[in-house]
Scaffold this active site. Structure first.
Site, PDB file in Angstrom:
ATOM      1  N   GLY A  61     -69.552  46.563  18.713  1.00 35.43           N
ATOM      2  CA  GLY A  61     -69.755  47.400  19.887  1.00 35.43           C
ATOM      3  C   GLY A  61     -69.397  46.629  21.141  1.00 35.43           C
ATOM      4  CB  CYS A  88     -68.563  42.081  15.792  1.00 40.76           C
ATOM      5  SG  CYS A  88     -67.996  41.357  17.332  1.00 40.76           S
ATOM      6  CE1 TYR A  89     -74.597  44.664  21.270  1.00 38.41           C
ATOM      7  CE2 TYR A  89     -75.335  46.052  19.446  1.00 38.41           C
ATOM      8  CZ  TYR A  89     -75.524  45.543  20.721  1.00 38.41           C
ATOM      9  OH  TYR A  89     -76.626  45.912  21.441  1.00 38.41           O
ATOM     10  CG  HIS A 175     -64.125  43.262  13.919  1.00 44.10           C
ATOM     11  ND1 HIS A 175     -64.958  44.335  14.129  1.00 44.10           N
ATOM     12  CD2 HIS A 175     -64.237  42.479  15.028  1.00 44.10           C
ATOM     13  CE1 HIS A 175     -65.533  44.231  15.310  1.00 44.10           C
ATOM     14  NE2 HIS A 175     -65.111  43.108  15.883  1.00 44.10           N
ATOM     15  CD  GLU A 177     -64.512  46.357  11.234  1.00 41.54           C
ATOM     16  OE1 GLU A 177     -64.760  45.341  10.553  1.00 41.54           O
ATOM     17  OE2 GLU A 177     -64.976  46.541  12.373  1.00 41.54           O
ATOM     18  CG  ASP A 233     -56.136  69.474   9.429  1.00 43.40           C
ATOM     19  OD1 ASP A 233     -55.810  68.739   8.482  1.00 43.40           O
ATOM     20  OD2 ASP A 233     -56.246  69.068  10.599  1.00 43.40           O
ATOM     21  CE  LYS A 375     -53.771  65.860   9.300  1.00 44.69           C
ATOM     22  NZ  LYS A 375     -53.874  66.988  10.219  1.00 44.69           N
TER      23      LYS A 375
END
Ligand code: XMP
Length: 519
Positions: A61, A88-89, A175, A177, A233, A375
């Protein structure tokens, strides 16, 4: 689903502290076939406990835990007996909660760093000694929290990774991710599957089955209205609903005359004839082109198209009698924006017009079966429902269609010229096997007259710009380095086959600072 291996017994809660990467954590977990959901950072521990997550991740964050007003989570989160990974945060917050010390670092650590795990066990199972990881932080952990030990370092962060194994608490300063941490996926897998023992229960076939069942239960014998655009979609949305409630689904396709070549015909053929949907195709070209007459400002065009869409939608659906529900193709990224502590995207660069923009006064109850999906997951559901690959893999197309690809005023003649040119471009791009490698590729109509020669004649006609970009998510994009031979072929064909065009140019601007569309 009540069995112990069901999706709801194997889910991961991601507490969102406003990181730009939070949605990536959710995606990485789902790639492991484990359901993940982003929840607000201030969720009450007792509320979370009721939903029994199998693991918890605290996101990064923008705030500093050293600031008084920085976002904090309920301390009870750490007492649920569920493994927690702070990123992290999230790791700094964990430090603070367990009475360690976080300070503002002298040097902000941003970018790649070389990380050394202290062992190849647990979180770092299968990881070599030295690793490239992605750092993006100003604060750093100065003193370990009570009961924790260091499990990895970088030259700038003596506590780049820490753990309290007895309570299954883990903290990473970097991170895992993001793709810039090449082995980040392994670390996340070690946490989710190895430490938290989550099972792979999240699959799109189970999602489709569950969702169809749920729609049947929720909607019963009532009617549902679905606005179709022909994109992936709304196609997946309509097929799911069709499987659930058959003829009680009333789909409507409003042909605004700003679509690609033969778009309306193809939608009709595919969904009415092939999938046997109860589909109404409305030719509203005159409404849209009439309202757009002489308008050149891009934002005005969008507003007019949005308004006209609502007007036509109300007019046409008014003819259909009482309908209780409206299906909406809301996806997970839209939902995430509304729970984020920072309140979503920082600035609206272009106002986007979508079917979702219908006013509340229409008084429909909403059905949003795709709201938990990213998506790429929608595409996988499409595959499950045997939706044609051509639609599943279609490049994005903006709601206002060709109106934002015609610089200046929109006329039927310009739309027809652009449609022809665009059709040629897509044909050649597909033949050359580039279609699926590009985020988007399209033509733009430029009302810029230039001189040319054709045979013995002098021409004075308009130009077409070719736009082709590669991108991950449309937030940033690079112009595609298409081969000259392909560009040459496209240019020759457009100039020879499309009346009114005597010049083709290639757009070599990236986003930022340019945008993908010209308007
Ligand atoms: P820009 O041009 O902002 O586009 O870089 C980013 C992505 O959004 C699409 N786009 C739109 N989509 N309504 C839409 O539904 C709009 O008004 C609109 N404007 C841009 C664009 O095609 C690209 O994928």
């Amino acid at each position: 689903m009540k069995n112990k291996d069901s999706i709801e017994n194997n889910w991961v809660a991601i507490l969102d502290f406003g990181s730009q990467y939070t949605h990536l954590i959710a995606r990485r977990v789902r790639e492991l076939k484990v359901y993940s959901e982003i929840v607000p950072f201030n969720i009450k521990a007792k509320d979370l406990a009721k939903r029994k997550p199998k693991a918890i991740v605290l996101s990064g964050g923008p705030a500093s835990v050293t600031a008084k007003k920085s976002p904090r989570c309920d301390k009870g989160i750490f007492e649920l007996g569920v493994p927690v990974l702070g990123i992290c945060y999230g790791a700094q917050l964990m430090t603070k909660v367990f009475t360690g010390k976080v300070i503002g670092a002298k040097k902000r650590e941003y970018g790649k760093a070389s990380f050394k795990p202290s062992s190849s066990k647990d979180l770092f199972k299968g990881i070599n000694k030295s690793q490239i990881v992605w750092m993006s932080h100003g604060d750093r952990i100065k003193k370990l929290p009570r009961g924790f030990k260091v499990i990895g370092t970088t030259s700038n962060s003596p506590v780049a990774a820490m753990s309290c194994e007895s309570n299954k608490l883990y903290g990473l300063q970097f991170h895992p991710e993001v793709v810039h941490t090449p082995n980040g996926k392994i670390i996340i897998k070690n946490f989710i599957k190895g430490i938290a023992k989550c099972k792979a229960t999240w699959s799109m076939s189970s999602f489709a089955k569950e969702t169809i069942k749920k729609i049947k239960e929720d909607v019963g014998n009532d009617k549902v209205l679905c606005g179709m655009s022909g994109g992936v979609d709304s196609s997946v949305l309509a097929l799911l609903l069709h499987k659930a409630i058959g003829k009680n689904l009333i789909s409507i396709f409003i042909d605004h005359g700003l679509g690609r070549k033969d778009e309306a015909k193809q939608v009709e053929k595919r969904f009415k004839k092939h999938y046997k949907l109860n589909l109404k195709v409305v030719n509203a070209q005159d409404d849209f082109l009439g309202a757009l007459k002489g308008v050149t400002d891009p934002e005005k065009k969008r507003k007019i198209i949005g308004k006209t869409f609502i007007k036509v939608f109300e007019r046409e659906t008014g003819k259909l009698g009482k309908i209780k529900y409206l299906a909406q193709g809301t996806l997970y990224p839209d939902v995430i924006e509304s729970v984020s502590p920072t309140g979503g995207p920082s600035a609206t660069i272009k106002s986007h017009h979508n079917v979702g923009g219908l006013p509340k006064r229409l008084k429909f109850k909403l059905v949003e079966p795709l709201r938990d999906l990213f998506k790429d997951e929608v595409r996988l559901v499409g595959k499950e429902l045997k939706l044609a690959d051509e639609i599943i893999n279609r490049q994005p197309f903006p709601g206002p269609g060709l109106a934002v690809r015609i610089v200046g005023a929109v006329t039927k003649e310009r739309c027809d010229i652009l449609r022809e040119a665009d059709w040629i471009l897509i044909d050649e791009i597909k033949r050359a096997n580039f279609y699926n490698k590009l985020w988007q590729s399209f033509c733009v109509y430029l009302p810029v007259k230039s001189v040319g020669v054709m045979g013995d004649e002098r021409t004075y006609e308009d130009a077409i710009a070719i736009r082709a970009v590669v991108s991950e998510d449309a937030m940033t994009a690079n112009w595609a380095h298409l081969p000259y031979s392909l560009l040459e072929k496209i240019s020759n064909r457009i100039i020879n086959e499309v009346k009114g065009i005597n010049r083709v140019v290639y757009d070599i601007s990236s986003k930022p600072p340019s945008t993908i569309e010209w308007e």
